[in-house]
Design a protein around this motif. Structure first.
Motif, PDB file in Angstrom:
ATOM      1  N   SER A 132       0.833  -1.197   0.000  1.00  0.00           N
ATOM      2  CA  SER A 132       0.000   0.000   0.000  1.00  0.00           C
ATOM      3  C   SER A 132       0.879   1.262   0.000  1.00  0.00           C
ATOM      4  N   GLU A 136       1.016   4.039  -2.870  1.00  0.00           N
ATOM      5  CA  GLU A 136       0.757   5.449  -2.562  1.00  0.00           C
ATOM      6  C   GLU A 136       1.850   6.353  -3.152  1.00  0.00           C
ATOM      7  N   ASN A 139       1.353   6.463  -6.844  1.00  0.00           N
ATOM      8  CA  ASN A 139       0.172   7.263  -7.173  1.00  0.00           C
ATOM      9  C   ASN A 139       0.472   8.760  -7.030  1.00  0.00           C
ATOM     10  N   ARG A 174      -6.871   4.277  -4.168  1.00  0.00           N
ATOM     11  CA  ARG A 174      -5.611   4.183  -4.900  1.00  0.00           C
ATOM     12  C   ARG A 174      -5.900   3.985  -6.381  1.00  0.00           C
TER      13      ARG A 174
END
Ligand SMILES: Nc1ncnc2c1ncn2[C@@H]1O[C@H](COP(=O)(O)OP(=O)(O)OP(=O)(O)O)[C@@H](O)[C@H]1O
Ligand SMILES: [Mg+2]
Length: 373
Positions: A132, A136, A139, A174
Motif C-alpha cells: 500500500s 501510494e 500514485n 488508490r
C-alpha cells in the motif's frame, strides 16, 4: 526469393501479429487505463477455455497499460505469488522511487501462506501495508499499478488474499487495476468465494469463438504483412477449419506457411496439409487435456449428444441418459464452463470446442472412453 520468417505464433501466451476479435475489449480497457477517473473495466475477470487467448490478451493489455504510464505486475496464481508481486513491484518502481531505501529489493518476510483467511498473520498484514505504501508513492507521481493474474486458482489462499488486498487499495482510493484470467470453472468458483464477493461486481469478459470474418481478416493480414498471399478458396477453407478458435488460427497459419515457404502464394494444397498437421497438434494440446478434466457424468452427456447430427435438445439428452432434468442441467452447465458445448437457443446446445465431436466419436469407436464413476 527471400524466405521470410513464419509470422504465426502457435505457442501458448504469445501476442499474435493480429489479435482477432478482441477490438471491443481492447478499446474499452484502453479507455479505462487512460481515463483520469476510475472506470469499472479496471477490475476485470477474463474467462475462456484453453487456447482462447487469455494470456495473450493479458500480455497485450499489460503493454497498453505500460504505454499509458502504469506499472504492471504480472503474476500467475501459484504459491509464492504475493512475494513475487511485491518483488516485481519494487523492481519496476525503483526508477520512480522518492526514497531508494524504501523501495530496494530486500529479502522479504512473507512466509508460505496457507490459510485462505484474510485476517491472517502479521506478515500478511505487512504485505498489505508495504505494498500500500509503495502504491501510494507511485500514485503521488500519477503512476497507477496494474496487477495481472493469470491461471486463476480459487483454491489458492494467496489468490484470494491478493483480491481482498486489492479491494482495500480500491477503497483507499488508490489508482490500481486488477485483470484476472482463468478457465471458466475456476472463474465461477472464484465468484462463489464469499471473501471476495466484490468480484461479482467486476467486469466479466468471456473469450469465446471469434467470428469467421475476423478470423479470415487476421489470417490474411498476417500473411500479407510478411509479403505473401493466400487464395480466396484456401482462405475460406482455413477459416472453416479454424472454427473461431484463436489457437487453431495460429496452428493452421503456421503449418500452412511452412508447407512451401519458397512460394509466394499459399494455395489450397498448402492449406489442406497445414490443417491436417494443425488438427493433430490441437488434439495433443487441447482436446486430450479437456477430456481428462471431464467427470464421467459430463462425458456421458457429451456422448449422448453424438446421436444428433447437429445441435441437441436437452430434453432428448435427459431421456437418453435416464436422468432427471436437474441432474442433466448440472452436466450441461459444467460442459458449458469447460468450453466443450455452448447454448444455442432455449433448451438446445451444440459442440463449441472445434473437433471435440469428431475426437469423441473416434475415441468411442476405438473403445477408448472410460465411464466408471
Ligand atoms: N485474438 C487472437 N487472435 C489470434 N490469435 C490469438 C488470439 N489470442 C490468442 N491467440 C493465439 O492463440 C494461442 C493461444 O493463446 P493463449 O496462450 O493466450 O491462450 P490461453 O487462453 O491463455 O490458453 P491456456 O488456457 O492454455 O493458458 C497463442 O498461440 C496466441 O498467439
Ligand atoms: Mg494462458
Amino acid at each position: 526469393m527471400n524466405v521470410t520468417e513464419n509470422p504465426f505464433t502457435p505457442s501458448f501466451g504469445e501476442i499474435p501479429a493480429h489479435l482477432a476479435g478482441r477490438n471491443q475489449i481492447i478499446e474499452s480497457h484502453s479507455r479505462a487505463l487512460q481515463s483520469t477517473r476510475r472506470r469499472p473495466e479496471l477490475t476485470t475477470l477474463f474467462s475462456g477455455t484453453r487456447g482462447t487467448g487469455k494470456t495473450a490478451l493479458l500480455s497485450y493489455l499489460a503493454e497498453v497499460a505500460e504505454q499509458s504510464g502504469w506499472i504492471v505486475v504480472n503474476i500467475t496464481a501459484l504459491p509464492g505469488m504475493l512475494d513475487d508481486a511485491e518483488i516485481q513491484l519494487r523492481r519496476k518502481a525503483a526508477h520512480l522511487a522518492e526514497d531508494d531505501s524504501k523501495l530496494a529489493v530486500k529479502s522479504l518476510s512473507v512466509p508460505d501462506v496457507i490459510s485462505p483467511s484474510i485476517e491472517g498473520t502479521e506478515a500478511q498484514t505487512n504485505w498489505r501495508s508495504r505494498v500500500s505504501d509503495l502504491i501510494e508513492q507511485l500514485n503521488n507521481q500519477n503512476t497507477g499499478v496494474l496487477f495481472t493474474v493469470d491461471e486463476i486458482d480459487p483454491s489458492l489462499g494467496e489468490m484470494i488474499q491478493l483480491a481482498a488486498f486489492y479491494q482495500h487499495f480500491v477503497r483507499e482510493n488508490r489508482k490500481v487495476a486488477l485483470f484476472m484470467a482463468g478457465l471458466p470453472h475456476n472463474i465461477s468458483s472464484l465468484l462463489n468465494d464469499k471473501t471476495v464477493s466484490f468480484l461479482r461486481r467486476a467486469t466479466h469478459e468471456t473469450l469465446g469463438r471469434i467470428p469467421d470474418g475476423e478470423v479470415s481478416a487476421a489470417l490474411e493480414k498476417t500473411i500479407r504483412d510478411d509479403n505473401r498471399t493466400i487464395d480466396a478458396e484456401a482462405l475460406a477453407e482455413a477459416t472453416q477449419a479454424i472454427g473461431g478458435f484463436p489457437y487453431m488460427l495460429q496452428l493452421v497459419g503456421y503449418y500452412a506457411w511452412d508447407e512451401n515457404p519458397e512460394a509466394l502464394n499459399l494455395g489450397t494444397s498448402e492449406v489442406a496439409n497445414g490443417i491436417a498437421t494443425a488438427q493433430r497438434e490441437m488434439t495433443y494440446r487441447v482436446l486430450d487435456a479437456t477430456l481428462a478434466e471431464l467427470s464421467p457424468g459430463d462425458l456421458r452427456f457429451a456422448i449422448a449428444m453424438l446421436q444428433d447430427e447437429g445441435d441437441s435438445r436437452i430434453a432428448d439428452i435427459a431421456v437418453r441418459l435416464g436422468r432427471s432434468s436437474s441432474v442433466v442441467a448440472q452436466y450441461r452447465k459444467r460442459l458449458i464452463e469447460a468450453g466443450v458445448i455452448g447454448r444455442r437457443t432455449r433448451g438446445i446446445v451444440g459442440f463449441d470446442l472445434p473437433y471435440f465431436r469428431e475426437y469423441l466419436q473416434e475415441k468411442q469407436e476405438n473403445g477408448e472412453l472410460y465411464l466408471e464413476d
